[in-house]
Enzyme design. Sequence first.
Site, PDB file in Angstrom:
ATOM      1  N   THR A   7      35.656  43.546  16.005  1.00  0.00           N
ATOM      2  CA  THR A   7      35.840  42.280  16.922  1.00  0.00           C
ATOM      3  C   THR A   7      35.613  40.996  16.042  1.00  0.00           C
ATOM      4  O   THR A   7      34.817  40.973  15.029  1.00  0.00           O
ATOM      5  CB  THR A   7      35.008  42.227  17.929  1.00  0.00           C
ATOM      6  OG1 THR A   7      35.203  41.188  18.791  1.00  0.00           O
ATOM      7  CG2 THR A   7      33.629  42.327  17.738  1.00  0.00           C
ATOM      8  N   ASN A   9      34.842  38.307  18.043  1.00  0.00           N
ATOM      9  CA  ASN A   9      34.087  37.647  19.162  1.00  0.00           C
ATOM     10  C   ASN A   9      32.469  37.752  18.923  1.00  0.00           C
ATOM     11  O   ASN A   9      31.878  39.003  18.912  1.00  0.00           O
ATOM     12  CB  ASN A   9      34.321  38.337  20.412  1.00  0.00           C
ATOM     13  CG  ASN A   9      33.685  37.523  21.492  1.00  0.00           C
ATOM     14  OD1 ASN A   9      32.584  37.140  21.463  1.00  0.00           O
ATOM     15  ND2 ASN A   9      34.483  37.248  22.590  1.00  0.00           N
ATOM     16  N   ASP A  68      38.034  47.032  24.537  1.00  0.00           N
ATOM     17  CA  ASP A  68      39.058  46.095  25.244  1.00  0.00           C
ATOM     18  C   ASP A  68      38.578  46.214  26.603  1.00  0.00           C
ATOM     19  O   ASP A  68      38.221  47.305  27.264  1.00  0.00           O
ATOM     20  CB  ASP A  68      40.438  46.821  25.227  1.00  0.00           C
ATOM     21  CG  ASP A  68      41.443  45.648  25.351  1.00  0.00           C
ATOM     22  OD1 ASP A  68      41.085  44.779  24.953  1.00  0.00           O
ATOM     23  OD2 ASP A  68      42.585  46.133  26.079  1.00  0.00           O
ATOM     24  N   ASP A 151      32.520  35.091  32.914  1.00  0.00           N
ATOM     25  CA  ASP A 151      31.079  35.138  33.359  1.00  0.00           C
ATOM     26  C   ASP A 151      30.855  34.201  34.661  1.00  0.00           C
ATOM     27  O   ASP A 151      30.120  34.563  35.508  1.00  0.00           O
ATOM     28  CB  ASP A 151      30.253  34.834  32.430  1.00  0.00           C
ATOM     29  CG  ASP A 151      30.138  36.248  31.516  1.00  0.00           C
ATOM     30  OD1 ASP A 151      30.483  37.400  31.971  1.00  0.00           O
ATOM     31  OD2 ASP A 151      29.501  36.249  30.393  1.00  0.00           O
ATOM     32  N   HIS A 176      29.774  46.086  32.184  1.00  0.00           N
ATOM     33  CA  HIS A 176      30.874  46.948  31.995  1.00  0.00           C
ATOM     34  C   HIS A 176      30.599  47.348  30.312  1.00  0.00           C
ATOM     35  O   HIS A 176      30.413  48.491  29.942  1.00  0.00           O
ATOM     36  CB  HIS A 176      32.096  46.496  32.022  1.00  0.00           C
ATOM     37  CG  HIS A 176      32.132  44.753  31.395  1.00  0.00           C
ATOM     38  ND1 HIS A 176      31.277  43.784  31.932  1.00  0.00           N
ATOM     39  CD2 HIS A 176      32.806  44.148  30.645  1.00  0.00           C
ATOM     40  CE1 HIS A 176      31.416  42.662  31.395  1.00  0.00           C
ATOM     41  NE2 HIS A 176      32.347  42.934  30.568  1.00  0.00           N
TER      42      HIS A 176
HETATM   43  P1  IMP Z   1      37.974  41.867  25.242  1.00  0.00           P
HETATM   44  O1  IMP Z   1      38.951  42.789  25.288  1.00  0.00           O
HETATM   45  O2  IMP Z   1      36.704  42.234  25.266  1.00  0.00           O
HETATM   46  O3  IMP Z   1      38.412  40.643  24.421  1.00  0.00           O
HETATM   47  O4  IMP Z   1      38.050  41.012  26.746  1.00  0.00           O
HETATM   48  C1  IMP Z   1      39.453  40.400  27.247  1.00  0.00           C
HETATM   49  C2  IMP Z   1      39.152  39.058  28.196  1.00  0.00           C
HETATM   50  O5  IMP Z   1      38.239  39.749  29.092  1.00  0.00           O
HETATM   51  C3  IMP Z   1      38.155  38.106  27.369  1.00  0.00           C
HETATM   52  O6  IMP Z   1      38.858  37.391  26.658  1.00  0.00           O
HETATM   53  C4  IMP Z   1      37.440  37.578  28.543  1.00  0.00           C
HETATM   54  O7  IMP Z   1      38.262  36.656  29.067  1.00  0.00           O
HETATM   55  C5  IMP Z   1      37.450  38.953  29.525  1.00  0.00           C
HETATM   56  N1  IMP Z   1      36.187  39.358  29.209  1.00  0.00           N
HETATM   57  C6  IMP Z   1      35.730  40.464  28.539  1.00  0.00           C
HETATM   58  N2  IMP Z   1      34.190  40.702  28.533  1.00  0.00           N
HETATM   59  C7  IMP Z   1      33.796  39.745  29.317  1.00  0.00           C
HETATM   60  C8  IMP Z   1      32.454  39.370  29.772  1.00  0.00           C
HETATM   61  O8  IMP Z   1      31.559  40.150  29.549  1.00  0.00           O
HETATM   62  N3  IMP Z   1      32.577  38.501  30.854  1.00  0.00           N
HETATM   63  C9  IMP Z   1      33.506  37.620  30.970  1.00  0.00           C
HETATM   64  N4  IMP Z   1      34.580  37.749  30.780  1.00  0.00           N
HETATM   65  C10 IMP Z   1      34.829  38.960  29.939  1.00  0.00           C
END
Ligand code: IMP
Length: 192
Positions: A7, A9, A68, A151, A176
């Site tokens: 990641t 992030n 994801d 969030d 999650h």
């Molecule tokens: P990713 O696959 O973890 O990058 O998540 C995809 C998208 O879901 C992110 O860009 C956020 O918009 C949303 N997302 C994922 N995890 C979270 C979380 O813990 N809180 C809020 N939004 C989330």
Amino acid sequence: MKLVFATNNEHKLKEVQEILGDQFELMSLADLGCDEEIPETGPTLETNAAEKAWYIYTRYGVNCFADDTGLEVEALDGAPGVYSARYAGPQRDASDNIRKLLMVMDKINNRKARFRTVISLIIDGVETQFEGVVNGTLLDSLNGTAGFGYDPIFQPDGFELSFAQMDLAQKNEISHRGRAISQLVQYLNELK
Ligand code: IMP
């Protein structure tokens, strides 16, 4: 054990490092020297998590995992789901995504939603997947400033706070990703 978390992030890295503790040495893509945009072209969280983990494993030959996550809204048949990051467009802007979702949900009474995370772990060329889910409610305005993504408008069941009003430890305990990571940790501990 050294493990690469595929990641870019920083928020997620921090969340996951806190859950893993010092049992595992978590490395980021930056630590690997990887600054590429990892493709996620699949139609589901499962295919995207696998695609990202295999991308790193085949290029760098390191044990790794990728996650994801999607926000799945019941009244929208699971949307934005796998498209959560890009819901309001390719700029992947969290404020734009929230604004769009609040607009789409404006007259809708059923506010049930869930976050779902899928993790693909690859150890020595063998893939295993883990899933974590948290059910909750979509708020109709922003609450709190912590966290990221959706969030400020997600309130997990059993709490009067949005995810953005919780500290990291509290969010990790029920989130999650926290739940999916706990399964990953349990699996890794059994491997040792
Ligand atoms: P990713 O696959 O973890 O990058 O998540 C995809 C998208 O879901 C992110 O860009 C956020 O918009 C949303 N997302 C994922 N995890 C979270 C979380 O813990 N809180 C809020 N939004 C989330």
